[in-house]
Design a protein around this motif. Sequence first.
Motif, PDB file in Angstrom:
ATOM      1  N   ASP A 109       0.807  -1.227   0.000  1.00 40.29           N
ATOM      2  CA  ASP A 109       0.000   0.000   0.000  1.00 40.29           C
ATOM      3  C   ASP A 109       0.836   1.271   0.000  1.00 40.29           C
ATOM      4  O   ASP A 109       0.293   2.370   0.183  1.00 40.29           O
ATOM      5  CB  ASP A 109      -0.925   0.041   1.238  1.00 40.29           C
ATOM      6  CG  ASP A 109      -1.875  -1.142   1.287  1.00 40.29           C
ATOM      7  OD1 ASP A 109      -2.237  -1.645   0.206  1.00 40.29           O
ATOM      8  OD2 ASP A 109      -2.251  -1.562   2.401  1.00 40.29           O
ATOM      9  N   LEU A 110       2.141   1.114  -0.189  1.00 40.05           N
ATOM     10  CA  LEU A 110       3.019   2.300  -0.145  1.00 40.05           C
ATOM     11  C   LEU A 110       2.523   3.351  -1.145  1.00 40.05           C
ATOM     12  O   LEU A 110       2.403   3.072  -2.336  1.00 40.05           O
ATOM     13  CB  LEU A 110       4.467   1.908  -0.477  1.00 40.05           C
ATOM     14  CG  LEU A 110       5.487   3.046  -0.399  1.00 40.05           C
ATOM     15  CD1 LEU A 110       5.756   3.428   1.056  1.00 40.05           C
ATOM     16  CD2 LEU A 110       6.789   2.644  -1.085  1.00 40.05           C
ATOM     17  N   PRO A 111       2.234   4.571  -0.682  1.00 38.96           N
ATOM     18  CA  PRO A 111       1.719   5.597  -1.598  1.00 38.96           C
ATOM     19  C   PRO A 111       2.698   5.878  -2.740  1.00 38.96           C
ATOM     20  O   PRO A 111       3.911   5.906  -2.531  1.00 38.96           O
ATOM     21  CB  PRO A 111       1.570   6.833  -0.705  1.00 38.96           C
ATOM     22  CG  PRO A 111       1.455   6.295   0.685  1.00 38.96           C
ATOM     23  CD  PRO A 111       2.294   5.051   0.703  1.00 38.96           C
ATOM     24  N   ILE A 112       2.173   6.085  -3.890  1.00 38.89           N
ATOM     25  CA  ILE A 112       2.954   6.264  -5.106  1.00 38.89           C
ATOM     26  C   ILE A 112       3.971   7.412  -4.977  1.00 38.89           C
ATOM     27  O   ILE A 112       5.074   7.349  -5.495  1.00 38.89           O
ATOM     28  CB  ILE A 112       1.996   6.473  -6.322  1.00 38.89           C
ATOM     29  CG1 ILE A 112       2.754   6.469  -7.663  1.00 38.89           C
ATOM     30  CG2 ILE A 112       1.177   7.729  -6.182  1.00 38.89           C
ATOM     31  CD1 ILE A 112       2.640   5.123  -8.341  1.00 38.89           C
ATOM     32  N   GLU A 113       3.584   8.434  -4.204  1.00 40.03           N
ATOM     33  CA  GLU A 113       4.480   9.595  -4.035  1.00 40.03           C
ATOM     34  C   GLU A 113       5.840   9.237  -3.433  1.00 40.03           C
ATOM     35  O   GLU A 113       6.805   9.979  -3.577  1.00 40.03           O
ATOM     36  CB  GLU A 113       3.794  10.660  -3.172  1.00 40.03           C
ATOM     37  CG  GLU A 113       3.298  10.082  -1.863  1.00 40.03           C
ATOM     38  CD  GLU A 113       2.550  11.076  -0.983  1.00 40.03           C
ATOM     39  OE1 GLU A 113       1.400  10.766  -0.623  1.00 40.03           O
ATOM     40  OE2 GLU A 113       3.120  12.128  -0.643  1.00 40.03           O
ATOM     41  N   TYR A 114       5.897   8.084  -2.722  1.00 45.22           N
ATOM     42  CA  TYR A 114       7.164   7.697  -2.091  1.00 45.22           C
ATOM     43  C   TYR A 114       7.939   6.670  -2.918  1.00 45.22           C
ATOM     44  O   TYR A 114       9.012   6.245  -2.537  1.00 45.22           O
ATOM     45  CB  TYR A 114       6.919   7.114  -0.697  1.00 45.22           C
ATOM     46  CG  TYR A 114       6.285   8.090   0.276  1.00 45.22           C
ATOM     47  CD1 TYR A 114       6.909   9.296   0.582  1.00 45.22           C
ATOM     48  CD2 TYR A 114       5.077   7.783   0.901  1.00 45.22           C
ATOM     49  CE1 TYR A 114       6.329  10.189   1.471  1.00 45.22           C
ATOM     50  CE2 TYR A 114       4.486   8.668   1.802  1.00 45.22           C
ATOM     51  CZ  TYR A 114       5.115   9.873   2.074  1.00 45.22           C
ATOM     52  OH  TYR A 114       4.552  10.745   2.958  1.00 45.22           O
ATOM     53  N   SER A 115       7.390   6.270  -4.046  1.00 43.36           N
ATOM     54  CA  SER A 115       7.967   5.122  -4.753  1.00 43.36           C
ATOM     55  C   SER A 115       9.370   5.402  -5.293  1.00 43.36           C
ATOM     56  O   SER A 115      10.148   4.481  -5.505  1.00 43.36           O
ATOM     57  CB  SER A 115       7.020   4.657  -5.867  1.00 43.36           C
ATOM     58  OG  SER A 115       6.809   5.725  -6.744  1.00 43.36           O
ATOM     59  N   GLN A 116       9.705   6.659  -5.514  1.00 41.41           N
ATOM     60  CA  GLN A 116      11.034   6.981  -6.052  1.00 41.41           C
ATOM     61  C   GLN A 116      12.062   7.300  -4.963  1.00 41.41           C
ATOM     62  O   GLN A 116      13.221   7.551  -5.258  1.00 41.41           O
ATOM     63  CB  GLN A 116      10.955   8.174  -7.019  1.00 41.41           C
ATOM     64  CG  GLN A 116      10.085   7.930  -8.237  1.00 41.41           C
ATOM     65  CD  GLN A 116      10.472   6.656  -8.981  1.00 41.41           C
ATOM     66  OE1 GLN A 116      11.647   6.414  -9.263  1.00 41.41           O
ATOM     67  NE2 GLN A 116       9.494   5.813  -9.276  1.00 41.41           N
ATOM     68  N   GLU A 117      11.627   7.315  -3.683  1.00 40.91           N
ATOM     69  CA  GLU A 117      12.543   7.713  -2.610  1.00 40.91           C
ATOM     70  C   GLU A 117      13.529   6.586  -2.285  1.00 40.91           C
ATOM     71  O   GLU A 117      13.327   5.436  -2.642  1.00 40.91           O
ATOM     72  CB  GLU A 117      11.761   8.103  -1.341  1.00 40.91           C
ATOM     73  CG  GLU A 117      10.773   9.250  -1.532  1.00 40.91           C
ATOM     74  CD  GLU A 117      11.445  10.595  -1.837  1.00 40.91           C
ATOM     75  OE1 GLU A 117      12.681  10.709  -1.685  1.00 40.91           O
ATOM     76  OE2 GLU A 117      10.713  11.526  -2.251  1.00 40.91           O
TER      77      GLU A 117
END
Length: 400
Positions: free
Chosen positions: A53-61
Amino acid sequence: VIQVFENIRQCLTLQGAEANQGRHPTEEDLGVIEDAAVVVEDEVVRWVGSKRDLPIEYSQEKRVSAGGRVWLPSLVECHTHLVFAGSRAGDFAKRCRGMSYQEVAKAGGGILSTVAHTREATKETLLRNAQIGLSAFESRGVGCLELKSGYGLTLESELKLLEVVQELQKYTKTDLLPTFMPAHAVPPEFLGKSSNYVDAICSEWIPEVARRKLAVFFDVFVEEGYFSVKQARQLCAKALESGFKLKLHADQFSSLAGAQLGVELGAVSCDHLENISEQGIEKMARSSTVAVLAPGASLFTSTAYAPARRLIDEGAIVALSTDFNPGTCPSHSLPLMMTIACAQLKLTIPEVLVATTLNAARALGREKSWGCIAPGRAFSVWQVAVQSYEEIPYSFGEAV
Ligand code: NIG
Ligand code: FE
């Protein structure tokens, strides 16, 4: 900086326990998330949940692997007597030969023998001892720890112990909370004149420690042969008026109704309670004063355990502590206290996990900062190399 931690086998958020004020802890209260991810930004938790469920906004971090370990909030140790000098192995040897704690104290051991060594010790020695003790706690999961004075028992030497705590804080990230405990025993100078001792603490010592802001809490050993309920009242009234929060050593060896006194005075915690009465249990259950239990001290002194089951079932907020001290529990292991509490006090695994995190934080008035993994809270976790959280108390104090 943002970091995304993944590969967390289980993450115990304790969010449910927080909602229930730490009363009647259940498995649900642990908020267990399997295969979790935690997003941390500048040491603050931003997001916690299942990895899928990791929000997409954090996927590149930036990703960091937790190596498949189990995460829970850093442990909180809410009752220690960590600053002292000398050994009490001789006391233990006498108890092994059948003497009681009180008999050993009368025979020249006990608190006063540690007081003699502690008065002699330099600040450097005390600091070094305390640093070794503190790292032993830290390596066993602790991120916040309370420390009491009480082995000086002159104004000067009590100040020395509290200054050591202040110094100790400079070397560690662990959140240290100092407690002023001059009423730990009647010192030799006041033998047979305990009321003069209490007067001196009230008129001079409390104002001085308050003025120098060297302690957050004030604690009294309410016990036969130590301080009576009446003396504790006098001391606590002065301490409250001077801005301290209260903790009490209550109903440890005898039943003086220390718990009732603590509730009446609005103490943040009443500690020990091995000999708490039925009425005391009822009072604790209907208050927000935390019952801090120290099963290691019972084990080590071969005395009764506190009625932990009754306290929890009646609705009290129960925390667990080592009560680390040289006389009754020289153990730095909260995980070991979990094991003892499960096996001897018949606490459940969720109960001991809440008791050593969120409820211990409550016993220090720090429940907003410690004991829960949630967005907006400071990031401090204990990462344990186990397959499941149940292995923590199961591991007989050896989970790391
Ligand atoms: O918490 N009860 C009083 N104080 C300690 C014992 C201190 C000692 O024996 O040195 C305790 O058990
Ligand atoms: Fe204690």
